[in-house]
Design a protein around this motif. Structure first.
Motif, short mmCIF file in Angstrom:
data_model
loop_
_atom_site.label_atom_id
_atom_site.label_comp_id
_atom_site.label_asym_id
_atom_site.label_seq_id
_atom_site.Cartn_x
_atom_site.Cartn_y
_atom_site.Cartn_z
N PRO A 271 94.24 -1.28 25.79
CA PRO A 271 94.00 -1.34 24.34
C PRO A 271 95.28 -1.62 23.56
O PRO A 271 96.40 -1.48 24.08
CB PRO A 271 93.47 0.06 24.03
N ILE A 272 95.10 -2.00 22.32
CA ILE A 272 96.22 -2.11 21.38
C ILE A 272 96.53 -0.71 20.87
O ILE A 272 95.62 0.06 20.52
CB ILE A 272 95.83 -3.02 20.20
N ARG A 273 97.80 -0.37 20.81
CA ARG A 273 98.22 0.94 20.32
C ARG A 273 99.25 0.75 19.21
O ARG A 273 100.27 0.09 19.41
CB ARG A 273 98.81 1.80 21.45
N ILE A 274 98.96 1.34 18.07
CA ILE A 274 99.84 1.20 16.91
C ILE A 274 100.08 2.58 16.32
O ILE A 274 99.13 3.31 16.01
CB ILE A 274 99.20 0.30 15.83
N ASP A 275 101.33 2.95 16.16
CA ASP A 275 101.65 4.21 15.49
C ASP A 275 101.59 4.01 13.98
O ASP A 275 102.29 3.15 13.43
CB ASP A 275 103.05 4.69 15.89
N VAL A 276 100.76 4.81 13.33
CA VAL A 276 100.55 4.71 11.89
C VAL A 276 101.15 5.95 11.22
O VAL A 276 100.73 7.08 11.51
CB VAL A 276 99.06 4.61 11.53
N PRO A 277 102.14 5.79 10.33
CA PRO A 277 102.68 6.96 9.64
C PRO A 277 101.67 7.52 8.64
O PRO A 277 101.10 6.78 7.83
CB PRO A 277 103.92 6.42 8.93
N VAL A 278 101.44 8.82 8.73
CA VAL A 278 100.49 9.51 7.86
C VAL A 278 101.20 10.72 7.25
O VAL A 278 101.93 11.44 7.94
CB VAL A 278 99.25 9.98 8.65
N ARG A 279 100.97 10.93 5.98
CA ARG A 279 101.54 12.08 5.28
C ARG A 279 100.48 13.19 5.18
O ARG A 279 99.40 12.97 4.63
CB ARG A 279 102.03 11.67 3.89
N TYR A 280 100.81 14.36 5.71
CA TYR A 280 99.93 15.53 5.65
C TYR A 280 100.47 16.48 4.59
O TYR A 280 101.64 16.86 4.62
CB TYR A 280 99.88 16.24 7.00
N VAL A 281 99.60 16.88 3.68
CA VAL A 281 100.01 17.73 2.55
C VAL A 281 99.13 18.97 2.51
O VAL A 281 97.90 18.87 2.59
CB VAL A 281 99.86 16.95 1.22
N THR A 282 99.74 20.12 2.42
CA THR A 282 99.02 21.36 2.23
C THR A 282 99.68 22.14 1.08
O THR A 282 100.88 22.02 0.85
CB THR A 282 99.00 22.25 3.49
N ALA A 283 98.86 22.91 0.37
CA ALA A 283 99.38 23.74 -0.72
C ALA A 283 98.40 24.87 -0.98
O ALA A 283 97.22 24.79 -0.62
CB ALA A 283 99.56 22.90 -1.98
N THR A 284 98.87 25.92 -1.62
CA THR A 284 98.08 27.10 -1.94
C THR A 284 97.90 27.20 -3.45
O THR A 284 98.86 26.96 -4.20
CB THR A 284 98.76 28.38 -1.42
N VAL A 285 96.69 27.54 -3.89
CA VAL A 285 96.46 27.68 -5.32
C VAL A 285 97.33 28.81 -5.86
O VAL A 285 97.51 29.85 -5.20
CB VAL A 285 94.97 27.92 -5.62
N ALA A 286 97.91 28.62 -7.04
CA ALA A 286 98.91 29.55 -7.57
C ALA A 286 98.26 30.69 -8.34
O ALA A 286 98.50 30.86 -9.55
CB ALA A 286 99.89 28.78 -8.45
N ARG A 287 97.43 31.44 -7.67
CA ARG A 287 96.87 32.67 -8.25
C ARG A 287 96.27 33.51 -7.13
O ARG A 287 96.06 33.04 -6.03
CB ARG A 287 95.81 32.38 -9.31
#
Length: 287
Positions: A271-287
């Motif tokens: 198969p063709i294999r391509i590394d794709v950069p992905v940004r993962y973001v997590t955060a907590t509600v401020a209360r």
């Protein structure tokens, strides 16, 4: 009809048309990305989870599995056909703690403070006013609730939403054939202006009511059986909008170029294999 409504109408039509084959044509990307997002989000048994722009369930179904029968996973999508297909997939996998609704993810009609986790894989960031939507998701979360989403790693010199190597093969000028909301200058205002620099993204989340922001860039391996399989698959996801608006001669030339370049990446018959950069973001509600 205003610009945001026109944008949503076109996107809805595109994904309704693609639902039957979305992410199912010999290419793997959204499924491993969705699984990894769920791993990073760490939903726990018994929690209530909302997946915005759930598609066929690449994120929703792994999350539903992790929260178990005592939990509840709600998937929403603006495309009715996606919701229908996701329901069939949940039934096929025997996952019974899933609910699916057709809904505009930018304005979710849901009770405040009812979810422990909001997810959105390659979805929430593409809403016409995603930054305003983030504040609405904060309102939907219980105290201490979290948001987790993915984004492409944007840069000014790469073709939007595709691995960087595609910038060598797809002229940026082709974007001029797209509806105005997808032209380069509009994409920069809508996406790059707050997603390209992690500091701007963190500031947007703080403004929306979140804290403890974590941003991590990782590679997701995209695999394709062949160049032709990748091009056929590209008609079922975001690039479908480009294919629909290209003149026939330019579409044919682009198809031939992409198939040839992608097949050149194959190792023998693998198969063709391509590394794709992905940004993962997590955060907590401020209360």
């Amino acid at each position: 009809m205003d610009t945001a409504t026109t944008y949503k109408t076109k996107v809805t039509a595109a994904f309704n048309g693609a639902a039957a084959t979305y992410d199912r044509l010999g290419v793997e990307f959204f499924t491993p990305m969705g699984r990894r997002l769920v791993q990073r989000a760490e939903p726990r048994p018994g929690q209530r989870v909302l997946d915005v722009g759930c598609g066929l369930g690449a994120t929703l179904l792994p999350a539903a599995t992790r929260i178990g029968p005592s939990g509840h996973a709600l998937g929403i999508d603006i495309a009715e056909a996606m919701i229908d297909q996701a329901g069939r997939e949940a039934e096929r996998q025997g996952i019974g703690n899933v609910e699916l609704r057709v809904m505009d993810g930018e304005h979710p009609d849901l009770p405040a403070r009812t979810f422990d986790l909001v997810l959105g894989s390659y979805s929430v960031i593409f809403l016409p006013d995603a930054r305003a939507a983030l504040a609405r998701y904060a309102d939907l979360l219980r105290d201490g609730g979290r948001i987790a989403f993915t984004s492409p790693v944007f840069s000014r010199d790469t073709f939007p939403f595709l691995p960087p190597l595609f910038s060598r093969w797809i002229p940026m000028s082709l974007l001029q054939h797209l509806p105005p909301a997808w032209h380069p200058e509009q994409l920069h205002r809508q996406l790059h202006s707050w997603l390209e620099d992690p500091a701007d993204l963190e500031a947007a989340l703080h403004q929306a009511g979140f804290e403890a922001v974590d941003i991590a860039d990782e590679s997701v391996e995209m695999t394709a059986e062949s160049g032709e399989a990748w091009v056929d698959w590209s008609h079922t996801q975001g690039m479908r909008l480009l294919w629909q608006h290209l003149p026939a001669d330019e579409a044919a030339a682009l198809r031939a170029r992409l198939i040839a370049e992608l097949d050149a990446l194959r190792e023998q018959d693998g198969p063709i294999r391509i590394d794709v950069p992905v940004r993962y973001v997590t955060a907590t509600v401020a209360r």
